[in-house]
Design a protein around this motif. Structure first.
Motif, short mmCIF file in Angstrom:
data_model
loop_
_atom_site.label_atom_id
_atom_site.label_comp_id
_atom_site.label_asym_id
_atom_site.label_seq_id
_atom_site.Cartn_x
_atom_site.Cartn_y
_atom_site.Cartn_z
N ARG A 60 0.85 -1.18 0.00
CA ARG A 60 0.00 0.00 0.00
C ARG A 60 0.89 1.23 0.00
NH1 ARG A 60 -3.70 2.90 4.55
NH2 ARG A 60 -5.44 3.57 3.21
N ILE A 107 -8.16 8.84 -9.93
CA ILE A 107 -9.39 8.95 -9.15
C ILE A 107 -9.89 10.38 -9.19
CG2 ILE A 107 -8.07 9.30 -7.01
CD1 ILE A 107 -10.37 7.78 -5.57
N SER A 166 -14.81 10.77 -5.69
CA SER A 166 -14.81 9.31 -5.54
C SER A 166 -14.00 8.91 -4.32
CB SER A 166 -14.21 8.65 -6.79
OG SER A 166 -14.99 8.91 -7.93
N ALA A 167 -14.47 7.87 -3.64
CA ALA A 167 -13.71 7.35 -2.50
C ALA A 167 -12.59 6.44 -2.97
CB ALA A 167 -14.64 6.62 -1.55
N ASP A 168 -12.88 5.65 -4.00
CA ASP A 168 -11.85 4.79 -4.54
C ASP A 168 -12.18 4.42 -5.98
OD1 ASP A 168 -13.20 2.19 -2.49
OD2 ASP A 168 -13.67 2.57 -4.57
N SER A 169 -11.19 3.86 -6.64
CA SER A 169 -11.35 3.46 -8.03
C SER A 169 -10.48 2.23 -8.26
CB SER A 169 -10.94 4.59 -8.95
OG SER A 169 -11.02 4.21 -10.32
N THR A 229 -6.02 -0.57 -6.56
CA THR A 229 -7.12 0.28 -6.11
C THR A 229 -6.55 1.60 -5.62
OG1 THR A 229 -8.45 -1.62 -5.45
CG2 THR A 229 -9.05 0.52 -4.51
N SER A 250 -7.29 5.28 -3.89
CA SER A 250 -8.26 5.95 -3.03
C SER A 250 -7.67 7.28 -2.58
CB SER A 250 -8.61 5.07 -1.82
OG SER A 250 -7.45 4.78 -1.05
N ARG A 251 -8.53 8.13 -2.09
CA ARG A 251 -8.06 9.44 -1.63
C ARG A 251 -8.80 9.84 -0.38
NH1 ARG A 251 -9.20 13.44 -6.51
NH2 ARG A 251 -8.75 15.08 -5.00
N ASP A 252 -8.11 10.54 0.48
CA ASP A 252 -8.69 11.12 1.69
C ASP A 252 -8.42 12.61 1.60
OD1 ASP A 252 -9.31 12.06 4.22
OD2 ASP A 252 -8.66 10.20 5.20
N TYR A 280 -3.82 7.12 -1.87
CA TYR A 280 -3.28 5.79 -1.61
C TYR A 280 -3.34 4.93 -2.87
CZ TYR A 280 -4.31 7.32 3.15
OH TYR A 280 -4.38 8.04 4.32
#
Length: 110
Positions: free
Chosen positions: A19, A51, A55-58, A64, A66-68, A75
């Motif tokens: 990750r 992404i 969107s929370a993830d793709s 995969t 994802s973003r925060d 990530y």
């Protein structure tokens, strides 16, 4: 100017997982598309996942993204890694806009 710092790379056996994280020094909330890129030795840098802001993830195959936005972090979860995934991984906008960070080395080898 936003600075990007990638981390989380390392040596992993084929079939393993990693990750990656990308911390931005400024807000990425308004950035529409963020992406992870990679560059293998002797090859051009390529986009591996992207992404959108809302969107929370793709999911793209084994990867995969994802973003925060609250943490200004993106990530990349990589599963079932293969030797051909060996590269330096970077994050940036899509298309790339900010200066490239130092990247994080991912080596897939037994």
């Amino acid at each position: 100017q936003v600075m990007l710092v990638e981390s989380g790379g390392g040596l992993v056996q084929p079939g393993g997982s990693l990750r990656l994280s990308c911390a931005a020094s400024g807000s990425i909330f308004s950035i529409n598309v963020m992406g992870w890129y990679r560059q293998a030795p002797g090859k051009q840098r390529e986009l591996v996942a992207s992404i959108r802001a809302n969107s929370a993830d793709s999911v793209k195959g084994r990867f995969t993204i994802s973003r925060d936005n609250a943490k200004n972090t993106v990530y990349l979860q990589m599963n079932s890694l293969k030797p051909e995934d060996t590269a330096v991984y970077y994050c940036n906008t899509v298309p790339s806009y900010y200066a490239w960070g130092q990247g994080t080395q991912v080596t897939v080898s037994s």
